[in-house]
Design an enzyme around this catalytic site. Structure first.
Site, PDB file in Angstrom:
ATOM      1  N   VAL A 221      30.874  45.297  38.353  1.00 51.05           N
ATOM      2  CA  VAL A 221      30.591  45.368  39.795  1.00 51.05           C
ATOM      3  C   VAL A 221      31.804  45.838  40.594  1.00 51.05           C
ATOM      4  CG1 VAL A 221      28.712  43.684  39.840  1.00 51.05           C
ATOM      5  CG2 VAL A 221      31.072  42.887  40.054  1.00 51.05           C
ATOM      6  N   GLY A 224      39.484  47.773  40.037  1.00 47.19           N
ATOM      7  CA  GLY A 224      40.702  47.893  40.843  1.00 47.19           C
ATOM      8  C   GLY A 224      41.794  48.559  40.034  1.00 47.19           C
ATOM      9  N   ALA A 227      42.456  45.716  37.163  1.00 49.10           N
ATOM     10  CA  ALA A 227      41.403  44.945  36.491  1.00 49.10           C
ATOM     11  C   ALA A 227      40.023  45.492  36.837  1.00 49.10           C
ATOM     12  CB  ALA A 227      41.501  43.488  36.932  1.00 49.10           C
ATOM     13  N   GLU A 228      39.057  45.027  36.034  1.00 47.63           N
ATOM     14  CA  GLU A 228      37.654  45.363  36.316  1.00 47.63           C
ATOM     15  C   GLU A 228      36.914  44.067  36.579  1.00 47.63           C
ATOM     16  OE1 GLU A 228      36.632  47.361  32.737  1.00 47.63           O
ATOM     17  OE2 GLU A 228      37.402  49.285  33.443  1.00 47.63           O
ATOM     18  N   VAL A 229      35.887  44.138  37.441  1.00 51.78           N
ATOM     19  CA  VAL A 229      35.148  42.916  37.763  1.00 51.78           C
ATOM     20  C   VAL A 229      33.726  43.041  37.229  1.00 51.78           C
ATOM     21  CG1 VAL A 229      34.416  41.364  39.609  1.00 51.78           C
ATOM     22  CG2 VAL A 229      36.546  42.631  39.842  1.00 51.78           C
ATOM     23  N   ASP A 352      47.505  43.324  50.605  1.00 55.20           N
ATOM     24  CA  ASP A 352      46.621  44.447  50.258  1.00 55.20           C
ATOM     25  C   ASP A 352      45.262  44.244  50.941  1.00 55.20           C
ATOM     26  OD1 ASP A 352      46.046  46.877  49.129  1.00 55.20           O
ATOM     27  OD2 ASP A 352      45.546  46.073  47.142  1.00 55.20           O
TER      28      ASP A 352
END
Ligand code: ADE
Length: 539
Positions: A221, A224, A227-229, A352
């Site tokens: 979903v 970044g 990382a990946e979510v 950020d």
């Protein structure tokens, strides 16, 4: 005659007796003299360690009664010798007093200042200077001392390890019985979108259970820099034939190489004081060794991030107010150095803030996420942390002083001021999609005229050289609420960081607009608003 013969016999016997007695005494005197190895000096292969046998074939009867056996081992350069002699202990040998001559074995002691490596031993048993013992006494003493001091330590270590093990087993059993009971507290954390603040044993901590949580990954979903979510199912209880119950969670997956980013975010989340309805709920962190990954397990918000939401939705003034006030509330909580109960907490700078790092909850309030670059603003910030604090974030949302790398590292308020600038750009994005403005254009990020990922240099041209900011069209002033929000935005993106509002002040301004919210709910933006509502707060 007979008498003569008898007396001759007795005389002879007596004489023999005396002679025999003399011989016996002689033998006894000889026995008192020591038998010792006696080769003076000869080369040896003995290394001066452990046990050695002198290579001396001569066993001598010591010339004097009270002499003892002596061995001397010397080493000078490569020349190693043994000397074996008889010696009277009452007299010095090479200027040394023999201290150990009563021993039955020859145990070497080193003597310093003899011009070479020099070991000597003496003993009082026949040929006792043939078998030489180096350092055995010392070794056994040292071993005894070490053993005596180690045993209690070993016992303590065993006790500590055993109690730790029992504690772990107890915790594991406790945790799994909690899980088996049905939905754990985590349920509330993950799906309660309405701001309840129930706690979980897992929340704000690393998952210390050796057992990893039973999680099944679903679709990706988000993605970044580090990382990946993924949307995922956190299984609950045992499957037991029917379909297994689960909770939906979000898993942020970092590869091993991104350890620093995972660690920073985990540490930020681990502060229990971070918990707030406008901050993403953290469940736990895990190291997944098999996949060489680190995970952060958090609440899942099906509406996704604010940028996606604004791209696909036009919002009402009420939505704007909900999104804006909750965003300011979340940032104010992060920046605050006290909790709602007035207790001290460490202020945090996000560093950020942007619409893709803000999630939209089902009640259309915001929660801040992605704390990979966040900084705890405690007074003992390390030199390293400060040195790395110059220019971090996303160029499009960087405050002018961050773009220039001229942020005042001495003052922790500077980090908050830079966050407030970024927040102003997000508020602008929210307004840009509000129907209360009249006609609403396609979603565009701030500085949308620039390419997709503008670099720092092009942002410097726009923000510093041209002093550019996203446009606030005149029609945005037609709505009284939006007009107020625009005034705040203008104060928040001021070139001078010191002149900017605090997030707390922006949140309070939103609170003051609640009345306005009710009015505009009743009719639309034309509604007449009492004048005092328009009074803008002091900075
Ligand atoms: N994208 C990033 N984090 C998310 C989350 N926790 N829920 C939904 N979408 C996300």
């Amino acid at each position: 005659m007979e008498l003569l013969r008898l007396s001759a016999f007795w005389c002879g016997t007596l004489l023999l007796g005396v002679l025999l007695l003399e011989e016996e005494t002689e033998a006894m005197i000889i026995k008192m003299r020591r038998l010792c190895k006696f080769c003076d000096r000869q080369p040896t292969s003995c290394t001066g360690k452990g046990r050695c046998k002198v290579a001396c074939n001569i066993t001598a009867i010591c010339p004097h009664d009270d002499e003892v056996c002596v061995s001397i081992w010397r080493k000078k350069d490569d020349n190693v010798t043994f000397e074996t002699v008889c010696h009277k202990p009452a007299e010095k040998l090479y200027g040394l007093v023999l201290e150990d001559y009563n021993n039955s074995k020859c145990e070497m002691k080193e003597r310093k200042g003899m011009g070479s490596e020099f070991f000597i031993c003496s003993c009082s048993q026949d040929e006792c200077n043939e078998h030489i013992i180096f350092n055995e006494y010392m070794d056994s003493q040292v071993v005894a001392v070490i053993l005596v001091s180690l045993v209690p330590l070993l016992v303590m270590a065993v006790l500590v390890i055993t109690s730790f093990y029992c504690y772990r087993v107890y915790r594991q059993r406790h945790a799994s019985s909690r899980r088996k009971k049905g939905f754990s507290d985590a349920h509330a954390i993950m799906i309660d979108d309405e701001g309840s603040d129930s706690s979980s044993t897992l929340a704000n901590n690393l998952n210390h259970n050796t057992e990893l949580l039973p999680i099944e990954l679903d679709v990706q979903v988000g993605k970044g820099r580090f990382a990946e979510v993924y949307k995922a199912k956190l299984k609950q209880g045992s499957s037991g034939g029917e379909e297994q119950a689960f909770e939906t969670v979000a898993i942020k997956i970092f590869q091993y190489e991104e350890y620093a980013s995972w660690k920073n975010e985990k540490d930020i989340f681990s502060d229990a004081d971070l918990r707030h309805e406008n901050v993403l709920h953290f469940l736990t962190a895990e190291e997944r060794k098999v996949q060489r990954q680190y995970w952060l397990i958090t609440a899942y918000h099906p509406r996704g991030n604010l940028q996606e939401y604004l791209s696909h939705h036009i919002i009402t003034w009420r939505d704007l107010w909900l999104l804006g006030s909750s965003l300011a509330g979340g940032v104010a909580h992060l920046h605050s150095d006290h909790t709602t109960c007035g207790r001290y907490k460490v202020a945090i700078a996000h560093r950020d803030i942007k619409s893709s790092n803000i999630l939209v909850r089902s009640d259309l309030t915001c929660c801040l996420c992605d704390f990979g670059l966040a900084l705890r603003l405690d007074s003992n910030l390390s030199v390293d942390e400060l040195a790395n604090s110059g220019q971090v974030g996303t160029a499009r949302y960087m405050a002018p002083e961050v773009l220039e790398s001229r942020i005042n590292l001495e003052n922790i308020e500077s980090f908050k001021q830079a966050d407030v600038y970024s927040m102003a750009l997000v508020l602008w994005e929210i307004i840009s999609r509000c129907s209360a403005n009249g006609e609403v254009k396609e979603y565009e990020p701030p500085f949308g005229n620039l390419r997709e990922h503008p670099c720092v240099e092009s942002m410097k041209d726009s923000v510093l050289r041209d002093r550019g900011r996203p446009e606030i069209p005149d029609i945005w002033n037609n709505h009284p609420g939006i007009q107020l929000v625009c005034a705040s935005i203008d104060d928040c993106w001021d070139h001078d960081p010191e002149a900017r509002l605090t997030a707390q002040c922006v949140a309070e301004r939103f609170d003051d607009m609640e009345y306005l919210d009710k009015l505009s709910d009743r009719s639309d933006s034309e509604e007449k608003i009492p004048e005092e509502i328009f009074v803008v707060d002091e900075k």
